[in-house]
Design a protein around this motif. Structure first.
Motif, short mmCIF file in Angstrom:
data_model
loop_
_atom_site.label_atom_id
_atom_site.label_comp_id
_atom_site.label_asym_id
_atom_site.label_seq_id
_atom_site.Cartn_x
_atom_site.Cartn_y
_atom_site.Cartn_z
N GLU A 20 0.30 -2.94 -6.54
CA GLU A 20 0.97 -1.62 -7.10
C GLU A 20 0.29 -0.97 -7.97
N ARG A 21 -0.56 -1.46 -8.83
CA ARG A 21 -1.57 -1.04 -9.69
C ARG A 21 -2.66 -0.04 -8.87
N GLU A 22 -2.91 -0.72 -7.77
CA GLU A 22 -4.00 0.21 -6.81
C GLU A 22 -3.23 1.34 -6.31
N ALA A 23 -1.88 1.10 -5.78
CA ALA A 23 -1.13 2.28 -5.38
C ALA A 23 -0.81 3.49 -6.20
N PHE A 24 -0.69 2.84 -7.49
CA PHE A 24 -0.44 4.13 -8.66
C PHE A 24 -1.81 4.67 -8.94
N ASP A 25 -2.92 3.95 -8.85
CA ASP A 25 -4.21 4.73 -9.23
C ASP A 25 -4.44 5.69 -7.99
N CYS A 27 0.85 -1.16 0.05
CA CYS A 27 -0.20 0.08 0.02
C CYS A 27 0.71 1.21 0.09
N GLY A 28 0.29 1.97 -0.42
CA GLY A 28 0.89 3.57 -0.41
C GLY A 28 0.35 4.40 1.00
N VAL A 29 1.24 5.35 1.32
CA VAL A 29 0.70 6.16 2.30
C VAL A 29 1.30 7.79 1.99
#
Length: 238
Positions: free
Chosen positions: A151-156, A58-60
């Motif tokens: 990673e696609r989700e974190a990019f989106d 995930c991204g933060v």
């Protein structure tokens, strides 16, 4: 150190993390973004680590870390209102982001949660990204295939770029979506709204027409539906 924690010594020696945090039965290491993929490979391939499963990535966004739009110190006594005014005046844009986020250091980070099936251990790995405008880090899809959609989700949602990803494109939002909705400076009402135009006989996009308002929870301290039951219980205990 006990025998059950010897693997943490191996973790320090093999991955050379910038920081190791052990607490509440959880282990978190922080590594440099430049070493992200190399550390991932060591975590998977070293026999005493063997983190062969990526459970989550995930991204933060730490943009407004430590900031709030309403006071919560008296919430237990007074409760919240139905809504509060946004921290910025007028329509929210990306340029309205507060300069003081309450936290020093990079704005974006990426975290992965790993599982070693052989040793029944879990690990969290985090890396901060140096560029706030175009945050980027190496993809770990070659190490763990399950990272692909994460990673696609974190990019989106965060706009984080993953170098070497085989198919980095949006996964949750529409093809023509503007911005990244999990960024802290993204307006709650979005940038555009869509509706069906009967004259054009198609769905069209247009600027949002509603005013921003932040809804907050209402604290309910007394539910009168159970007042009779509580009174009866007090009488029985008397």
């Amino acid at each position: 150190m006990s025998e059950s924690n010897n693997w943490i010594d191996v973790l320090r020696a093999e991955c050379e993390p910038q920081r190791v945090q052990v607490g509440h039965g959880e282990v978190t290491i922080e590594v440099a973004a430049e070493q992200w993929k190399a550390v991932a490979q060591r975590l998977r391939e070293h026999p005493e680590l063997a983190f062969d499963m990526l459970v989550d990535l995930c991204g933060v966004d730490y943009l407004e870390y430590g900031r709030t739009e309403w006071s919560t110190e008296a919430a237990s006594r007074q409760g919240f209102s139905r809504g509060v005014s946004p921290a910025t005046s007028g329509r929210f844009t990306f340029d309205d982001a507060p300069e003081d986020s309450g936290r020093e250091g990079p704005r974006f980070a990426v975290a992965v949660h790993l599982l070693s099936i052989a040793h029944n251990r879990r690990l969290r790995v985090r890396a901060f990204l140096s560029d706030d405008d175009f945050p980027a880090i190496d993809s770990v899809t070659e190490v763990w295939a399950s990272a692909n959609w994460f990673e696609r989700e974190a990019f989106d949602l965060f706009g984080i770029l993953f170098a070497g990803h085989p198919d980095l494109r949006r996964i949750l939002t529409d093809y023509g979506f503007v911005g990244h909705p999990f960024r802290k400076d993204f307006p709650l009402i979005g940038h555009v709204e869509m509706r069906y135009d009967p004259e054009q006989r198609r769905v069209i996009y247009q600027p949002v027409s509603i005013e921003p308002r932040v809804l907050v929870p209402k604290v309910i301290r007394d539910d009168h539906r159970y007042a009779d039951d509580e009174q009866a219980g007090d009488e029985r205990n008397a």
